[in-house]
Design a protein around this motif. Structure first.
Motif, PDB file in Angstrom:
ATOM      1  N   ALA A 183       0.870  -1.184   0.000  1.00  9.58           N
ATOM      2  CA  ALA A 183       0.000   0.000   0.000  1.00  9.58           C
ATOM      3  C   ALA A 183       0.906   1.232   0.000  1.00  9.58           C
ATOM      4  N   ARG A 184       0.930   1.990   1.097  1.00 10.17           N
ATOM      5  CA  ARG A 184       1.832   3.131   1.158  1.00 10.17           C
ATOM      6  C   ARG A 184       3.278   2.655   1.276  1.00 10.17           C
ATOM      7  N   SER A 185       4.214   3.573   1.132  1.00 10.01           N
ATOM      8  CA  SER A 185       5.631   3.210   1.024  1.00 10.01           C
ATOM      9  C   SER A 185       6.142   2.390   2.201  1.00 10.01           C
ATOM     10  N   TYR A 186       5.542   2.559   3.371  1.00 10.28           N
ATOM     11  CA  TYR A 186       5.983   1.835   4.566  1.00 10.28           C
ATOM     12  C   TYR A 186       5.056   0.668   4.899  1.00 10.28           C
ATOM     13  N   GLU A 187       4.095   0.390   4.029  1.00  6.22           N
ATOM     14  CA  GLU A 187       3.154  -0.725   4.223  1.00  6.22           C
ATOM     15  C   GLU A 187       3.428  -1.778   3.155  1.00  6.22           C
ATOM     16  N   LEU A 188       4.421  -2.607   3.426  1.00  8.39           N
ATOM     17  CA  LEU A 188       4.895  -3.579   2.451  1.00  8.39           C
ATOM     18  C   LEU A 188       4.122  -4.893   2.570  1.00  8.39           C
ATOM     19  N   PRO A 189       4.180  -5.723   1.517  1.00  3.45           N
ATOM     20  CA  PRO A 189       3.548  -7.044   1.607  1.00  3.45           C
ATOM     21  C   PRO A 189       4.086  -7.791   2.829  1.00  3.45           C
TER      22      PRO A 189
END
Length: 378
Positions: A243-249
């Motif tokens: 999602a956002r840059s700090y919300e990784l898979p």
């Protein structure tokens, strides 16, 4: 002459009444928000006020704001204080943006406004409340993907916010929708007065069941065993997605808890649902963190900072994100680079995001009773 005098007197009284209303805050556009409401969040006003409040003049004024701010597509924006008095510029914004394509389920938006309208209609049979509610319900049906998932924002946006088109478990967006649909087709008390048709109830039930199918299809399988979920999944491949840059898979230690609680509320669960719950519970047990507590301290410069301390008496915690390959907790600044500890990321992200959670604790508390009930119902 007598009639002329009467007309003049009437005009005078009308003028006085208008002046009184405008100075005391009783006109729809000029009402002053009572302090009681100013100190509350919209979520609390929408669903947690005393039942009789929804029959008050204050509630009707709030309802006008909710009606005004509904998008033509049927949903609402997020994080808006609909219980506050709208300024003229705010009113213009909502009027001019009605035809703006798109609304959201993020942070409880749309579902919250619909629950409010249902409460209003149960006290005040204003048909506009019902029609607005039904329009919102149609928006929910339209926004659902064929695979059963819901995006955070619909219609799907392009560019830097395209991630809002992923199947979104983040912040319980999809769980909130599904719990709401279950209330509709089971005819929960606050919806009785709306007299929702059987066809719509059936649509709600089908949408809920399709959502369950999506949940089962997106559960992350490792070595043949079901585990948990990512905060969002690709709407086509169903794979864990960024999602956002700090919300990784990742494996989600937070959003997965809400999903499991939803599955545990299903009566007569299938063997597939039981396996999904059992697998997730095993993952929660294996990946809990013991012996730490999260605390906010004051720095020398007066700023607040969040730190992790050792505490053998602390309740268990879980990380928000776990690496899909190593299963280790990770943290990120806005650069998207994984770090192994919260102290390694930027001050802004360390204090502006929830990196630890205790949400799975509720799952583990309920699990033994759920397990016994499912065994007895075989």
């Amino acid at each position: 002459m007598k009639n002329v005098k009467i007309l003049k007197i009437r005009k005078l009284f009308t003028l006085i009444a208008i002046l009184l209303m405008s100075t005391t805050g009783f006109t729809q556009n000029k009402q002053a928000t009572p302090k009681e409401l100013l100190n509350k969040r919209w979520k609390d006003v929408a669903t947690n006020m005393p039942a009789e409040w929804y029959n008050s003049k204050e509630a009707k004024l709030v309802a006008e704001n909710v009606l005004l701010s509904q998008k033509e597509i049927g949903g609402w924006e997020k994080n808006k204080p609909y219980h506050h008095t709208f300024s003229e510029s705010e009113r213009e914004h909502y009027i001019n943006s009605k035809s703006e394509i798109g609304a959201t389920f993020d942070n409880g938006a749309t579902i919250m406004e619909m629950r409010f309208l249902a409460r209003m209609y149960s006290h005040i049979k204003d048909d506009r409340y019902k029609q607005s509610f039904l329009k919102g319900l149609q928006y929910i049906f339209t926004a659902q993907y064929k695979n059963g998932g819901w995006p955070q924002f619909y219609p799907v946006r392009q560019g830097s916010v395209a991630y809002s088109g992923h199947i979104t478990y983040n912040d319980d967006a999809m769980v909130n929708i599904m719990e709401f649909l279950k209330e509709i087709y089971t005819n929960d008390g606050i919806y009785t007065s709306l007299k929702i048709s059987n066809d719509i109830k059936q649509n709600a039930r089908e949408a809920f069941n399709n959502g369950i199918r999506c949940i089962l299809d997106t559960q992350i399988i490792v070595n043949g065993s079901p585990t948990v979920w990512c905060a969002q999944h690709d709407s086509v491949t169903l794979a864990p997605a960024k999602a956002r840059s700090y919300e990784l898979p990742s494996f989600s230690g937070s959003e997965s808890a809400g999903i499991v609680l939803l599955l545990m509320d299903i009566e007569h669960p299938s063997e597939e649902i039981k396996a999904a719950v059992n697998g997730a519970v095993e993952w929660f047990e294996t990946n809990k963190i013991e012996g730490i507590r999260i605390e906010t301290v004051t720095l020398d410069d007066g700023r607040k900072d969040r730190i992790v301390l050792e505490d053998e008496n602390a309740p268990p915690h879980w990380g928000r994100f776990y690496d899909l390959e190593s299963n280790e907790i990770f943290f990120c600044s806005r650069d998207g680079i994984k770090k192994k500890s919260m102290r390694e990321i930027s001050y802004e992200r360390r204090n502006g995001y929830s990196w630890y959670t205790r949400a799975p604790e509720k799952v583990l508390t309920r699990y033994p009773d759920w397990k016994n009930q499912t065994v007895r119902k075989k």
